[in-house]
Design an enzyme around this catalytic site. Structure first.
Site, PDB file in Angstrom:
ATOM      1  N   HIS A  68     -42.083   0.504  22.178  1.00 52.91           N
ATOM      2  CA  HIS A  68     -41.892  -0.825  21.585  1.00 52.91           C
ATOM      3  C   HIS A  68     -42.152  -1.943  22.602  1.00 52.91           C
ATOM      4  O   HIS A  68     -41.529  -3.004  22.572  1.00 52.91           O
ATOM      5  CB  HIS A  68     -40.487  -0.977  20.998  1.00 52.91           C
ATOM      6  CG  HIS A  68     -40.207  -0.039  19.858  1.00 52.91           C
ATOM      7  ND1 HIS A  68     -40.581  -0.307  18.560  1.00 52.91           N
ATOM      8  CD2 HIS A  68     -39.617   1.178  19.828  1.00 52.91           C
ATOM      9  CE1 HIS A  68     -40.220   0.691  17.776  1.00 52.91           C
ATOM     10  NE2 HIS A  68     -39.632   1.609  18.520  1.00 52.91           N
ATOM     11  N   ASN A 141     -37.219   0.398  11.683  1.00 48.88           N
ATOM     12  CA  ASN A 141     -38.684   0.393  11.650  1.00 48.88           C
ATOM     13  C   ASN A 141     -39.167  -0.136  10.312  1.00 48.88           C
ATOM     14  O   ASN A 141     -38.363  -0.441   9.421  1.00 48.88           O
ATOM     15  CB  ASN A 141     -39.240   1.809  11.879  1.00 48.88           C
ATOM     16  CG  ASN A 141     -39.174   2.262  13.318  1.00 48.88           C
ATOM     17  OD1 ASN A 141     -39.357   1.472  14.236  1.00 48.88           O
ATOM     18  ND2 ASN A 141     -38.905   3.541  13.524  1.00 48.88           N
TER      19      ASN A 141
END
Length: 497
Positions: A68, A141
């Site tokens: 990320h 997510n």
């Protein structure tokens, strides 16, 4: 052969061959399942192989995030639109109309800090609520499921998505070797290579808490919940061809789109809902409700709208507020807690450990991370970034000098566990298998959507150099749906000649 070369080959064989061991050289009995308190119970701290893997993994990169790394963020507000007090005692959910400040960081998973936005990759959806009872972080997510169900496999999975240690490139062999040997990934891979695999922007995608979490009310009753964030802008996605062009022309496309929309006053918003399962129903539910590779069908547990999320303020400094922002699923508030989800259990440790390493032990003191609606009272002192805020106050508890004290009331309710400790496979329920939900997802698609899904998968699998890996990968989709596998096999064969 030169003597030095012979020595290197001997050393390499010693490192890469033989039984898997810990860093201390002890043999590893099970590298697929983390150790739990009985079958289905919480993960144990005594599983040092798990903790060693996660701790070592968190320290592989500095200073950017290991995963990320590429992201964008914005501040906003969450507004309660439904009464949920019979399910949770969380103060920020206590009344209709109540607003809470938030910070949301979007991201891709595999790419590094300089990677393009328009790529086929899951998107992180990490949301911080600045509540009056402390910060609550919901780390999710843009997909409701994930590739694996046990955190002990997470470092291995991400290693396949990152650059190969020898070639320095992402290798199709690594990606599909792991996925084909991990059939639980079939559901998420079907999501990823479908039409929603490349969102057109961060504004035009849904978000999910993905994990199962605990809500508990004032009476101590327990409910299991899943969070859903439905974009009010509508779903918009890119084809593989469109994404390839956009990624080359404007690598910052998603970050730019989010910033400019907020600057124009077009504040993106999401309708927030939850699926709620009474705790007593979990044991006999047809799917394991704590398996991150599974969804709860809406026919069983419909999504109930509870609020509205709006983003309305850009950060003033990307490094200070986006790069240094930290999120941890261990940041709970009264009325909300964890579940026995083994991926979540691992993340409770791994996220905080990653931030302590990457940003520093006092990362929570930074403006973007510290509580905004209350003040943190701790006995932690010193270390990197410490600002001296405690002055001369005592740094221990209990004390008789008016220092912070324990409340005696846990944030969440305990759950019963039985059995012996050890590495355990995630419990299987009546209708559990690794392929049924991937098949269901495929059969929901239109003919055009199926064609694009098969084309995207075939393009990726055809790059694999070994026939056995390609066939193993195709077979997972064949088990999900016979037509799915037949089409994919034909498409891969056509591309591979």
């Amino acid at each position: 052969m030169a003597k030095g070369q012979d020595l290197r080959m001997t050393q390499e064989a010693h490192v890469t061959q033989g039984p898997l061991t810990t860093e201390a050289g002890a043999p590893v009995a099970d590298n697929q399942n983390s150790e739990t308190a009985g079958v289905g119970g919480p993960v144990l701290v005594q599983d040092q192989h798990l903790l060693e893997k996660l701790a070592h993994f968190n320290r592989e990169r500095i200073p950017e995030r290991v995963v990320h790394a590429r992201g964008a963020g914005a501040y906003g507000t969450f507004t309660v639109t439904a009464d949920v007090t019979k399910y949770t005692r969380a103060a920020f959910l206590s009344e209709v109309g109540k607003q809470t400040e938030t910070f949301l960081r979007f991201s891709t998973v595999a790419g590094n800090l300089g990677a393009a936005d328009a790529v086929r990759d899951p998107r992180g959806f990490a949301l911080k609520f600045y509540t009056e009872e402390g910060n609550y972080d919901l780390v999710g997510n843009n997909t409701p499921v994930f590739f694996i169900r046990d955190a002990i496999k997470f470092p291995d999975f991400i290693h396949t998505q990152k650059r190969d240690p020898y070639t320095g490139s992402t290798e199709a062999d690594n990606v599909w070797d792991f996925w084909s040997l991990s059939p639980e990934s079939t559901h998420q891979v079907t999501w990823l290579f479908g039409d929603r695999g490349i969102p057109a922007s961060y504004r035009h995608m849904d978000g999910f808490g993905s994990h199962t979490y605990q809500w508990n009310n004032e009476a101590g009753e327990v409910f299991w919940v899943k969070y859903h964030f439905k974009t009010d802008q509508g779903i918009k996605c890119l084809t593989a061809e469109e994404a390839e062009v956009l990624a080359g022309k404007d690598p910052d496309s998603h970050q730019r789109d989010l910033r400019e929309a907020i600057e124009r006053g077009e504040f993106p918003s999401w309708t927030v809902g939850v699926q709620i399962m009474p705790a007593a129903e979990a044991a006999n539910y047809r799917f394991n409700p704590f398996d991150l590779t599974k969804v709860w069908p809406h026919a069983d547990y419909p999504v109930i709208e509870i609020g509205k999320l709006e983003l309305n303020r850009n950060p003033e400094n990307i490094f200070a507020e986006v790069e240094q922002s930290i999120f941890s699923p261990a940041h709970f508030v009264p009325g909300i807690g964890p579940s026995p989800d083994k991926m979540l259990q691992g993340r409770l440790f791994a996220y905080g450990d990653a931030h302590r390493y990457r940003v520093g032990i006092n990362a929570d003191h930074l403006p973007v991370n510290r509580p905004h609606a209350t003040v943190a009272h701790t006995h932690g002192r010193d270390g990197h970034l410490y600002d001296g805020r405690h002055k001369g106050a005592k740094n221990y508890e209990p004390n008789s000098f008016g220092g912070p004290f324990q409340t005696g009331r846990p944030l969440w309710q305990g759950i019963p566990v039985t059995g012996v400790t050890g590495e355990t496979v995630t419990p299987v329920h009546a209708e559990d298998n690794d392929f049924v939900q991937a098949g269901n997802l495929y059969r929901l698609m239109t003919e055009e959507e199926k064609e694009r899904l098969v084309g995207n998968l075939a393009g990726a699998i055809s790059q694999v150099s070994r026939d056995d890996i390609a066939e193993r990968a195709i077979n997972n989709f064949r088990q999900a749906d016979a037509d799915f596998g037949k089409r994919l096999e034909a498409a891969v064969q056509a591309l591979r000649g």
